[in-house]
Design a protein around this motif. Structure first.
Motif, PDB file in Angstrom:
ATOM      1  N   ALA A  55      14.006 -14.134  36.988  1.00 32.28           N
ATOM      2  CA  ALA A  55      13.298 -13.996  35.703  1.00 32.28           C
ATOM      3  C   ALA A  55      13.239 -15.332  34.976  1.00 32.28           C
ATOM      4  O   ALA A  55      12.220 -15.669  34.338  1.00 32.28           O
ATOM      5  N   GLU A 100      -0.994 -16.372  30.792  1.00 32.65           N
ATOM      6  CA  GLU A 100      -0.995 -15.296  29.810  1.00 32.65           C
ATOM      7  C   GLU A 100      -2.403 -14.792  29.518  1.00 32.65           C
ATOM      8  O   GLU A 100      -2.620 -13.587  29.376  1.00 32.65           O
ATOM      9  N   ARG A 151       1.241 -15.963  37.839  1.00 30.26           N
ATOM     10  CA  ARG A 151       1.211 -17.128  38.713  1.00 30.26           C
ATOM     11  C   ARG A 151       0.162 -16.999  39.782  1.00 30.26           C
ATOM     12  O   ARG A 151      -0.510 -17.940  40.149  1.00 30.26           O
ATOM     13  N   GLU A 207       5.443 -12.078  35.856  1.00 28.15           N
ATOM     14  CA  GLU A 207       5.422 -13.521  36.133  1.00 28.15           C
ATOM     15  C   GLU A 207       4.666 -13.822  37.430  1.00 28.15           C
ATOM     16  O   GLU A 207       3.907 -14.812  37.532  1.00 28.15           O
ATOM     17  N   GLU A 208       4.857 -12.961  38.448  1.00 30.87           N
ATOM     18  CA  GLU A 208       4.132 -13.179  39.697  1.00 30.87           C
ATOM     19  C   GLU A 208       2.625 -12.997  39.518  1.00 30.87           C
ATOM     20  O   GLU A 208       1.805 -13.727  40.100  1.00 30.87           O
ATOM     21  N   LEU A 227       9.487  -7.730  34.467  1.00 34.10           N
ATOM     22  CA  LEU A 227       9.234  -9.138  34.106  1.00 34.10           C
ATOM     23  C   LEU A 227       8.870  -9.977  35.345  1.00 34.10           C
ATOM     24  O   LEU A 227       8.008 -10.861  35.293  1.00 34.10           O
ATOM     25  N   LEU A 246      10.490 -17.297  36.584  1.00 29.57           N
ATOM     26  CA  LEU A 246       9.167 -16.766  36.281  1.00 29.57           C
ATOM     27  C   LEU A 246       8.724 -17.020  34.855  1.00 29.57           C
ATOM     28  O   LEU A 246       7.522 -17.106  34.562  1.00 29.57           O
ATOM     29  N   LYS A 247       9.676 -17.100  33.937  1.00 36.82           N
ATOM     30  CA  LYS A 247       9.319 -17.357  32.536  1.00 36.82           C
ATOM     31  C   LYS A 247       8.621 -18.729  32.373  1.00 36.82           C
ATOM     32  O   LYS A 247       7.715 -18.882  31.536  1.00 36.82           O
ATOM     33  N   THR A 248       9.061 -19.679  33.154  1.00 35.41           N
ATOM     34  CA  THR A 248       8.409 -21.018  33.078  1.00 35.41           C
ATOM     35  C   THR A 248       6.972 -20.981  33.546  1.00 35.41           C
ATOM     36  O   THR A 248       6.120 -21.749  33.099  1.00 35.41           O
ATOM     37  N   ARG A 249       6.685 -20.062  34.521  1.00 35.53           N
ATOM     38  CA  ARG A 249       5.332 -19.951  35.038  1.00 35.53           C
ATOM     39  C   ARG A 249       4.444 -18.994  34.240  1.00 35.53           C
ATOM     40  O   ARG A 249       3.226 -18.996  34.394  1.00 35.53           O
ATOM     41  N   ALA A 250       5.050 -18.115  33.431  1.00 36.26           N
ATOM     42  CA  ALA A 250       4.290 -17.084  32.729  1.00 36.26           C
ATOM     43  C   ALA A 250       3.432 -17.648  31.616  1.00 36.26           C
ATOM     44  O   ALA A 250       2.432 -17.022  31.220  1.00 36.26           O
TER      45      ALA A 250
END
Length: 639
Positions: free
Chosen positions: A401, A412, A479, A475-476, A471, A404-408
């Motif tokens: 998670a 958006e 991405r 994120e996936e 989550l 993934l937060k860095t990529r989300a």
């Protein structure tokens, strides 16, 4: 009672008076054999009618006239009617203020009536009239039927107590006397104590509330205890004597039957002898051999007669050997008691063995419970290991998670539509998850409280895992756009499978825990049932042992009592035989003295006869000499 009621109405009308309605009402519903007129104010006419009825009444055994406000004349008429009654056993005259005339009428009743056994005179004033109370006491002295007398609250002084003491010293039937709440005092108490040694039947004497010293009360109580013991001994002796008389009568009847049988056989033999003698007399000259046979028959009959006499002697010896049989019976009773004691010990040993067996079963059940507890601990350890695996998975999800937060942030805008769809999917998943959680909570609430806490922790970890999975999918999708959506769906499916597997494992664990808990409850119930059976068995054995001990003790006490009674009867028999021998010796000495006196009288009579004969001969000689003349003159100087 209906006939008694009609007779009462008829007698009242014949005497010119109206019958009392209250008395008629009381007579209407009374039980048979009991007349209760308590608290009814009786007039003189009613007392006269009742007195006439009681003279001939043959069904009433109890007459209750307490608190009837009887006048002197009414009480006298009632008691005069009871003088001729032979059925009434219980008479209650409590609270009627009887005085001099009532006391004299009661004295006449006690002199003439021979059926009343209980007389209640509580709350009267008979003791205030000394002469009348003395008359009552003299009548009580000669009464032989009264057993119970109640004289409470009668103002009896020490003089009245002295009259009662004189009556008690001559009375031989009264057993209970209640003198509480009078004015007997020290002198009256002493008089009563002095008369008690001469009274052997009174076993209850109440003197409370009479200002009598404690030592006199203790002396009275000792005398009453002595009389009670004497009465008890007397009743036991009577019962024993009755039993012995029955045994003796039975033996006499058996002897009489044996004697009658013997006489019948002898009579038959005599008849046979007569017939044989007649036949032999007819054939005397013809058949000498028949005569010899008859002689042999006669000899055989004589032998039978001798045998019968020997049997009679044996029966007498048997009668004499009853004492030996009694001793043998006592020996057999002692051996029986020993055998019962041995059986009692064996039963105690068996009870101890049963108790040891029950203890062994209890220890085995305890061992089973320990094994089950070990199994529960192993299951708890397995659940802990699964919790640790879930914790590791949660840590991995948190790491993913964070990546993934860095990529989300970059994706958006492109994923708003996907978010809406994912939100709908997530809501469906949440509804399904809520249903599953409710189902799990319903099942887990039935388990133990300790397992509920662990299941709650598992649910919390599952929720965190679902959030982390959601989550990760987002994120996936951010991405990889469409590819990320597919991967998120596949990951969601995988996570659902893992959650389903976790839920299945949790359900299996709950089922195992529930089965173990039911097994534990069954074992506890079985253990409690065995404990109850053991306690019931032990109590039953104890009760049986106590009952056997009680029966043995009762038999031993009965045997001891029988031995004591037999010894007492033997001592009494010895005393009676000794007295009889002394009386016989006294009689023999008296007879010898009378014979000696008779011999002396006979000797004196013979001497007197000789003197009279001599005097007669002298007179005859004198007459002859006088008739002859000269010889008389010749003999006169000699005289």
């Amino acid at each position: 009672m209906e006939e008694f009621r009609h007779s009462y109405s008829r007698l009242c009308k014949e005497s010119g008076a109206e019958p009392q309605e209250t008395v008629l009402q009381q007579l209407q519903g009374l039980p048979r054999g009991r007349l209760d007129l308590a608290t009814q104010s009786l007039t003189v006419d009613t007392c006269r009618a009742l007195g006439e009825l009681l003279q001939k009444e043959a069904l009433l055994t109890e007459l209750i006239l307490s608190d009837c406000m009887l006048s002197e004349e009414g009480a006298t008429l009632l008691l005069q009617g009871l003088c001729a009654n032979t059925v009434v056993r219980f008479l209650d005259l409590k609270g009627n203020n009887l005085r001099a005339a009532g006391a004299e009428a009661l004295g006449q009743l006690l002199r003439q009536n021979k059926s009343i056994q209980s007389l209640t005179l509580e709350w009267n004033n008979m003791g205030a009239w000394e002469d009348a109370f003395a008359t009552f006491c003299r009548a009580l002295a000669g009464n032989g039927a009264l057993r119970q007398l109640d004289l409470r609250n009668n103002q009896i002084s020490h003089k009245g107590a002295e009259e009662l003491a004189l009556a008690l010293s001559r009375n031989a039937s009264l057993q209970q006397l209640d003198l509480r709440w009078n004015d007997i005092g020290l002198l009256g108490g002493r008089a009563l104590v002095n008369c008690l040694p001469r009274n052997k039947t009174l076993w209850r004497l109440e003197l409370a509330g009479n200002n009598v010293p404690g030592d006199i009360l203790r002396a009275v109580e000792q005398a009453m205890d002595h009389n009670r013991d004497r009465q008890t001994t007397f009743r036991e002796n009577q019962a024993r004597t009755h039993v012995l008389s029955k045994e003796v009568q039975h033996l006499q009847e058996e002897k009489s039957k044996q004697f009658l049988d013997l006489m019948e056989t002898i009579e038959k033999q005599r008849k046979e002898m007569a017939r044989s003698s007649r036949a032999s007399a007819i054939r005397v000259g013809q058949l000498q051999e028949a005569l010899n046979e008859r002689h042999s028959i006669i000899n055989a009959l004589k032998a039978k007669l001798r045998m019968a006499e020997a049997a009679l002697a044996l029966s007498e010896q048997k009668a004499q050997g009853l004492g030996e049989l009694l001793a043998a019976a006592e020996q057999e009773q002692r051996s029986l008691a020993q055998r019962q004691a041995k059986e009692h010990r064996l039963e105690q040993q068996e009870a101890a063995e049963r108790e040891a067996k029950l203890l062994r079963d209890l220890s085995a059940a305890n061992e089973k419970t320990l094994l089950l507890r070990n199994q529960v601990d192993e299951l708890e350890r397995k659940v802990g290991s699964q919790q640790e695996q879930l914790f590791l998975a949660r840590q991995e999800l948190t790491n993913t998670a964070a990546e993934l937060k860095t990529r989300a942030i970059q994706a958006e805008e492109h994923l708003e539509l996907e978010k809406k769809r994912s939100r709908q999917n997530l809501e469906d998943l949440e509804r399904l998850r809520a249903k599953e959680v409710e189902h799990l909570t319903r099942r887990l609430e039935e388990s133990e409280r300790a397992m509920q806490e662990r299941v709650q922790r598992l649910e919390a970890s599952r929720l965190s895992l679902e959030e982390q999975q959601r989550l990760a999918h987002l994120e996936e999708k951010l991405r990889l756009l469409a590819q990320a959506r597919d991967e998120a769906q596949s990951a969601c499916v995988q996570q659902r499978q893992t959650v389903a597997e976790a839920q299945a494992q949790a359900g299996q664990l709950g089922l195992q825990v529930e089965g173990l808990r039911r097994r534990l409850q069954e074992l506890q119930q079985e253990l409690s049932h065995k404990d109850q059976e053991k306690v019931a068995e032990v109590t039953r054995v104890r009760v049986e042992l106590q009952e056997q001990n009680g029966r043995l003790q009762a038999q031993l006490t009965a045997q001891e009592a029988l031995r004591e009674k037999a010894a007492a009867l033997e001592r009494q028999l010895k005393v009676i035989t000794g007295d009889h021998r002394e009386a016989l010796l006294d009689r023999e000495s008296e007879n010898a003295s009378l014979r000696e006196k008779l011999r002396l009288k006979e000797a004196e009579i013979a001497r007197i006869r000789e003197e009279e004969a001599q005097r007669a001969s002298f007179l005859q000689n004198a007459v002859l000499a006088y008739v002859q003349g000269s010889p008389l003159r010749a003999m006169s100087p000699q005289k």
